[in-house]
Write a protein that holds these residues in place. Structure first.
Motif, mmCIF file in Angstrom:
data_model
loop_
_atom_site.group_PDB
_atom_site.id
_atom_site.type_symbol
_atom_site.label_atom_id
_atom_site.label_comp_id
_atom_site.label_asym_id
_atom_site.label_seq_id
_atom_site.Cartn_x
_atom_site.Cartn_y
_atom_site.Cartn_z
ATOM 1 N N PRO A 231 -5.561 0.767 -15.243
ATOM 2 C CA PRO A 231 -6.501 -0.648 -16.187
ATOM 3 C C PRO A 231 -5.555 -0.915 -17.154
ATOM 4 C CG PRO A 231 -6.775 1.382 -16.930
ATOM 5 C CD PRO A 231 -6.754 2.030 -15.770
ATOM 6 N N GLY A 232 -5.918 -2.058 -17.530
ATOM 7 C CA GLY A 232 -4.126 -3.494 -18.589
ATOM 8 C C GLY A 232 -3.187 -3.580 -18.056
ATOM 9 N N ARG A 233 -3.211 -2.413 -16.689
ATOM 10 C CA ARG A 233 -1.770 -3.275 -16.427
ATOM 11 C C ARG A 233 -1.352 -3.453 -14.533
ATOM 12 N NH1 ARG A 233 1.669 1.343 -15.023
ATOM 13 N NH2 ARG A 233 3.281 -0.262 -15.189
ATOM 14 N N MET A 234 -3.260 -3.843 -14.226
ATOM 15 C CA MET A 234 -2.653 -4.077 -12.741
ATOM 16 C C MET A 234 -4.480 -4.968 -12.666
ATOM 17 S SD MET A 234 -2.826 -2.381 -9.161
ATOM 18 C CE MET A 234 -3.836 -3.156 -7.445
ATOM 19 N N SER A 235 -4.840 -5.897 -11.851
ATOM 20 C CA SER A 235 -5.736 -6.795 -12.276
ATOM 21 C C SER A 235 -6.261 -7.623 -10.462
ATOM 22 C CB SER A 235 -5.911 -8.072 -13.262
ATOM 23 O OG SER A 235 -7.136 -8.436 -13.197
ATOM 24 N N VAL A 236 -7.219 -7.201 -10.199
ATOM 25 C CA VAL A 236 -7.913 -7.810 -8.578
ATOM 26 C C VAL A 236 -8.533 -8.491 -8.688
ATOM 27 C CG1 VAL A 236 -8.093 -6.701 -6.554
ATOM 28 C CG2 VAL A 236 -6.414 -5.646 -7.844
ATOM 29 N N ARG A 237 -8.497 -9.606 -7.838
ATOM 30 C CA ARG A 237 -9.743 -10.661 -8.689
ATOM 31 C C ARG A 237 -10.072 -10.794 -6.437
ATOM 32 N NH1 ARG A 237 -11.441 -12.833 -13.020
ATOM 33 N NH2 ARG A 237 -10.302 -11.312 -14.484
ATOM 34 N N MET A 238 -10.867 -10.653 -5.863
ATOM 35 C CA MET A 238 -11.890 -10.913 -4.602
ATOM 36 C C MET A 238 -12.028 -12.087 -4.088
ATOM 37 S SD MET A 238 -10.037 -7.345 -3.254
ATOM 38 C CE MET A 238 -9.733 -6.259 -3.714
ATOM 39 N N CYS B 218 0.746 -1.204 0.317
ATOM 40 C CA CYS B 218 -0.059 0.172 -0.199
ATOM 41 C C CYS B 218 1.142 0.962 0.095
ATOM 42 C CB CYS B 218 -0.745 -0.663 1.188
ATOM 43 S SG CYS B 218 -2.457 -1.159 1.397
ATOM 44 N N GLU B 219 1.916 1.573 0.190
ATOM 45 C CA GLU B 219 3.459 2.574 0.918
ATOM 46 C C GLU B 219 3.226 2.366 -0.463
ATOM 47 O OE1 GLU B 219 5.579 1.999 3.976
ATOM 48 O OE2 GLU B 219 4.101 1.413 5.757
ATOM 49 N N VAL B 220 3.794 1.302 -1.192
ATOM 50 C CA VAL B 220 5.016 1.973 -2.750
ATOM 51 C C VAL B 220 4.054 1.729 -4.196
ATOM 52 C CG1 VAL B 220 6.539 2.844 -1.018
ATOM 53 C CG2 VAL B 220 6.111 0.391 -2.120
ATOM 54 N N LEU B 221 2.835 1.355 -3.820
ATOM 55 C CA LEU B 221 2.341 0.482 -5.212
ATOM 56 C C LEU B 221 2.405 1.540 -6.246
ATOM 57 C CD1 LEU B 221 0.588 -1.521 -5.974
ATOM 58 C CD2 LEU B 221 -1.676 0.324 -5.305
ATOM 59 N N HIS B 222 1.463 2.904 -5.792
ATOM 60 C CA HIS B 222 2.316 3.824 -7.292
ATOM 61 C C HIS B 222 4.003 3.853 -7.777
ATOM 62 C CE1 HIS B 222 -1.139 5.524 -6.766
ATOM 63 N NE2 HIS B 222 -1.186 5.695 -6.019
ATOM 64 N N GLN C 175 -10.967 -6.118 4.902
ATOM 65 C CA GLN C 175 -13.079 -5.023 3.977
ATOM 66 C C GLN C 175 -11.455 -4.013 3.650
ATOM 67 O OE1 GLN C 175 -15.419 -5.845 3.155
ATOM 68 N NE2 GLN C 175 -14.576 -3.913 1.799
ATOM 69 N N ARG C 176 -10.472 -3.411 4.337
ATOM 70 C CA ARG C 176 -9.612 -2.096 4.372
ATOM 71 C C ARG C 176 -9.164 -1.767 3.102
ATOM 72 N NH1 ARG C 176 -4.400 -1.669 7.468
ATOM 73 N NH2 ARG C 176 -4.354 -3.544 8.280
ATOM 74 N N TYR C 177 -8.519 -3.315 3.180
ATOM 75 C CA TYR C 177 -7.410 -4.209 1.874
ATOM 76 C C TYR C 177 -7.814 -4.630 0.348
ATOM 77 C CZ TYR C 177 -3.740 -4.775 5.253
ATOM 78 O OH TYR C 177 -3.142 -4.062 6.441
ATOM 79 N N GLU C 178 -8.551 -5.499 1.197
ATOM 80 C CA GLU C 178 -9.951 -5.100 -0.614
ATOM 81 C C GLU C 178 -10.107 -4.182 -1.326
ATOM 82 O OE1 GLU C 178 -13.514 -7.494 0.532
ATOM 83 O OE2 GLU C 178 -11.939 -9.705 0.768
ATOM 84 N N ASP C 179 -10.478 -2.326 -0.383
ATOM 85 C CA ASP C 179 -11.148 -1.851 -0.540
ATOM 86 C C ASP C 179 -9.828 -1.048 -1.721
ATOM 87 O OD1 ASP C 179 -13.496 -2.140 0.146
ATOM 88 O OD2 ASP C 179 -13.367 -0.566 2.265
ATOM 89 N N TRP D 149 -9.929 -0.625 -5.622
ATOM 90 C CA TRP D 149 -9.660 1.154 -6.508
ATOM 91 C C TRP D 149 -7.980 1.342 -6.674
ATOM 92 C CZ3 TRP D 149 -5.164 4.475 -4.819
ATOM 93 C CH2 TRP D 149 -5.126 5.703 -5.282
ATOM 94 N N ALA D 150 -6.870 0.590 -6.665
ATOM 95 C CA ALA D 150 -5.790 0.194 -7.551
ATOM 96 C C ALA D 150 -6.198 0.409 -8.852
ATOM 97 C CB ALA D 150 -5.258 0.203 -6.535
ATOM 98 N N ALA D 151 -6.978 -1.285 -8.866
ATOM 99 C CA ALA D 151 -6.880 -1.969 -10.151
ATOM 100 C C ALA D 151 -7.423 -0.395 -11.166
ATOM 101 C CB ALA D 151 -7.873 -2.858 -9.803
ATOM 102 N N GLN D 152 -8.464 -0.184 -10.096
ATOM 103 C CA GLN D 152 -9.163 1.526 -11.603
ATOM 104 C C GLN D 152 -7.973 2.380 -12.120
ATOM 105 O OE1 GLN D 152 -12.461 2.639 -9.241
ATOM 106 N NE2 GLN D 152 -13.195 0.867 -9.051
ATOM 107 N N GLN D 153 -7.303 2.328 -11.338
ATOM 108 C CA GLN D 153 -6.500 3.361 -11.527
ATOM 109 C C GLN D 153 -5.286 2.613 -12.572
ATOM 110 O OE1 GLN D 153 -7.085 6.374 -9.793
ATOM 111 N NE2 GLN D 153 -8.640 5.066 -9.415
#
Length: 634
Positions: free
Chosen positions: A347-354, A312-316, A333-337, A341-345
């Motif tokens: 698209p095409g480079r990051m994918s998350v499946r909950m 979370c600290e260095v994802l960008h 929940q906080r990690y899922e949220d 959100w990060a996957a939306q930032q």
């Protein structure tokens, strides 16, 4: 050796975590090593639904737990050389989930009590009972408690494996009698009391004959407050019986050459299928199909101790690198949220499946290039072993089993099987990720060799089984027979070593001692170099041929060759065999002068008779030296 393995879950019958993988693989591996093994676990609803037709009803009995008198059925199943027993009580186990019930303490107290009560109905009386985590922690305690009244229980040795010490089974000490059927003295004497609670795991650790953790590093970490969850004092107290045995994986199940769960099989010799699996993974999760961009993957529970705070600290900063990221798992929940959100930032480079999907997880293991596990703590970890098996290079923090299985890459000497960092720091993690990504991009040949070393690692259960058998043999006092392959290797090595050692004292000492040659050179060769090493040794070979040719060569020519190189290996051998008489004759007068000097220095202690004899020898040598040397040269 007769071993009863007690567990609350096991593959393929029921699973919630890594314990099931261990319990499903270790007993068959022990059986392959020659042990007689049985496993006992509860008959859950899901087990009845999936395997009910295969189970054989053995018998039933009644189990007393405090004031309760409950039915217990016994079912069995033969599989992989192991007898699997299931204890049936619908009141406790016929439920939708394995854990998380309000009466878990009573449920697994009944299970532990039933294991001891049903020993008479198993096909053998065990020599070792191996328990796992707090769910079966009462078994060693009940065996100690019953052993006071019945001698037969005293012969049983117990082993407790700690898979995660965070879960200890803590209850109000006032319910020992009501809930567990134990006397209050178990708490009053401190055996089961910790921080005011009745602690089942603590009692098992103190009562067991051996305690082990699921990796060597984790066994050492359990003595530290940071990892031990208030149990560090107990672990240090029991350090004499504490050991660490690294878990393994099913090498047949996780085999990229034959696994039918992946798109295309591949191997060390042919990695073409790996590229196909990568392209398929990118299509499945919506990543751009870029074959030369590394995919960094995570398959994990989204909880704090998995190191998600670092991400979370260095994802960008991570996403600024030429890489793609895929995350699979559920959790807090906080990690899922955050990951949603990060996957939306990106698209095409990051994918998350909950969620958790077995097919997708295998596609990730087979298709990703790097596998990220920045865990704060990890008792053993199996994901990094599975990832390496499929050529996905791990990036881990050096803790627990991650440190024991992943050796950091040293590309300058082609060493290591992954990437690692020691400090729990987002900066350190980012540095290692950057190193891994650019090694993949800029040095594909080096990364390819790293991937091959990762795929070649041996994480089979056979290795772990031998370690467990050593523990069993230690506590039972038995000498466990060596595995057949090891025995054959030892016999071959001993058979080769014995004949090599026997001739040494019988054949070689005779020529090495060299009784005759050792005495002849003493007056000329050894006495002179004692005073003047350089000049005395050089003429010595010229004088030796005359006496040696008459006595030593006639009896043993070999020792003469050995005596010369003993003093001067190169120069002594060359002039002796030389066939040119000229160089042999020329030094003849030269050695006479140093010989005179030598005799003058020795005349202070030698007798006049010796001087006369030496002068006579000199005259005779000067007259007949030429003829004698020619004969010796011939």
């Amino acid at each position: 050796m007769k071993i009863l393995y007690v567990t609350s879950e096991a593959v393929p019958f029921c699973k919630t975590g890594g314990l099931a993988d261990v319990a499903g693989s270790l007993p068959p591996a022990l059986a392959e090593q020659g042990a007689e093994v049985a496993v006992v676990l509860p008959l859950y609803q899901r087990v009845r639904e999936r395997f009910g037709n295969e189970l054989k009803f053995e018998c039933y009995d009644y189990v007393d737990l405090a004031w309760r008198h409950n039915y217990c059925g016994l079912f069995s199943l033969e599989k992989d050389g192991v007898t699997w027993y299931f204890l049936d009580n619908e009141q406790y186990f016929n439920r939708g989930s394995l854990y998380g019930q309000a009466d878990d303490g009573e449920r697994f107290a009944f299970f532990s009590r039933a294991v001891v009560r049903m020993l008479d109905h198993f096909k053998f009386w065990p020599e070792v009972v191996h328990c796992n985590d707090w769910q079966s922690a009462l078994v060693p305690i009940y065996l100690k408690d019953d052993g006071v009244r019945e001698d037969r229980y005293r012969s049983i040795k117990t082993v407790v494996t700690i898979h995660n010490i965070e879960y200890q089974g803590r209850y109000n000490p006032y319910v020992l009698g009501e809930l567990f059927g134990l006397d209050a003295g178990w708490a009053k004497d401190g055996t089961m009391l910790l921080d005011g609670d009745a602690n089942l795991l603590k009692g098992a650790i103190l009562c067991a004959d051996a305690v082990n953790a699921v990796s060597p590093t984790y066994a050492n970490e359990l003595k530290m407050p940071y990892f031990a969850h208030r149990m560090e004092g107990i672990m240090r107290q029991c350090s004499n019986k504490l050991s660490g045995v690294l878990n393994g994986i099913d090498m047949k199940l996780y085999d990229p050459r034959t696994d039918g769960r992946i798109l295309k099989n591949f191997s060390l010799e042919d990695m073409e299928g790996k590229d196909a699996c990568k392209a398929e993974l990118q299509r499945m999760v919506g990543l751009r199909e870029e074959p030369h961009t590394p995919i960094v993957a995570m398959v994990s529970r989204l909880v704090s101790h998995k190191g998600l705070d670092l991400i979370c600290e260095v994802l960008h900063d991570m996403m600024e690198l030429p890489m793609q990221l895929v995350v699979l798992g559920t959790g807090d929940q906080r990690y899922e949220d955050f990951f949603g959100w990060a996957a939306q930032q990106y698209p095409g480079r990051m994918s998350v499946r909950m969620d958790y999907n077995e097919d997708l997880s295998m596609a990730i293991y087979a298709g990703a290039d790097l596998f990220l596990m920045p865990s704060k703590s990890e008792p053993c970890g199996l994901s990094q072993m599975i990832a390496m098996r499929y050529g996905t290079v791990p990036i881990v923090r050096e803790t627990g089993g991650l440190k024991d299985t992943v050796q950091p890459c040293e590309s300058w000497r082609d060493a290591g099987n992954g990437f690692s960092f020691a400090n729990y720091s987002s900066g350190d993690m980012l540095h290692v990720i950057r190193e891994a990504v650019y090694l993949y991009k800029d040095y594909p040949d080096v990364f390819g060799r790293l991937r091959q070393r990762a795929m070649s690692c041996d994480f089979s259960w056979a290795r772990s089984a031998r370690e467990y058998l050593r523990i069993y043999a230690t506590i039972t006092g038995q000498t466990w027979p060596i595995h057949s392959d090891t025995r054959r290797a030892l016999e071959v090595s001993e058979g080769e070593a014995a004949p090599a050692e026997e001739p040494v004292p019988t054949e070689e000492p005779a020529p090495v001692v060299e009784a005759a040659p050792a005495e002849e050179p003493v007056p000329a060769v050894e006495a002179a170099p004692a005073e003047e090493p350089a000049p005395a040794e050089e003429p010595a070979p010229a004088e030796e041929p005359a006496p040696v040719a008459e006595a030593a060569p006639a009896e043993e020519p070999a020792p003469v060759v050995e005596a010369a190189p003993a003093e001067e290996p190169a120069p002594a051998e060359e002039p002796a065999p030389a066939e040119e008489p000229a160089p042999v004759e020329e030094p003849a007068p030269a050695p006479e002068k140093p010989a005179k000097k030598t005799r003058k220095t020795a005349s202070k202690t030698a007798s006049k008779a010796d001087k006369a004899e030496k002068k006579t020898e000199k005259k005779s040598t000067s007259k007949k030296g030429t003829a004698g040397k020619k004969k010796s040269a011939e």
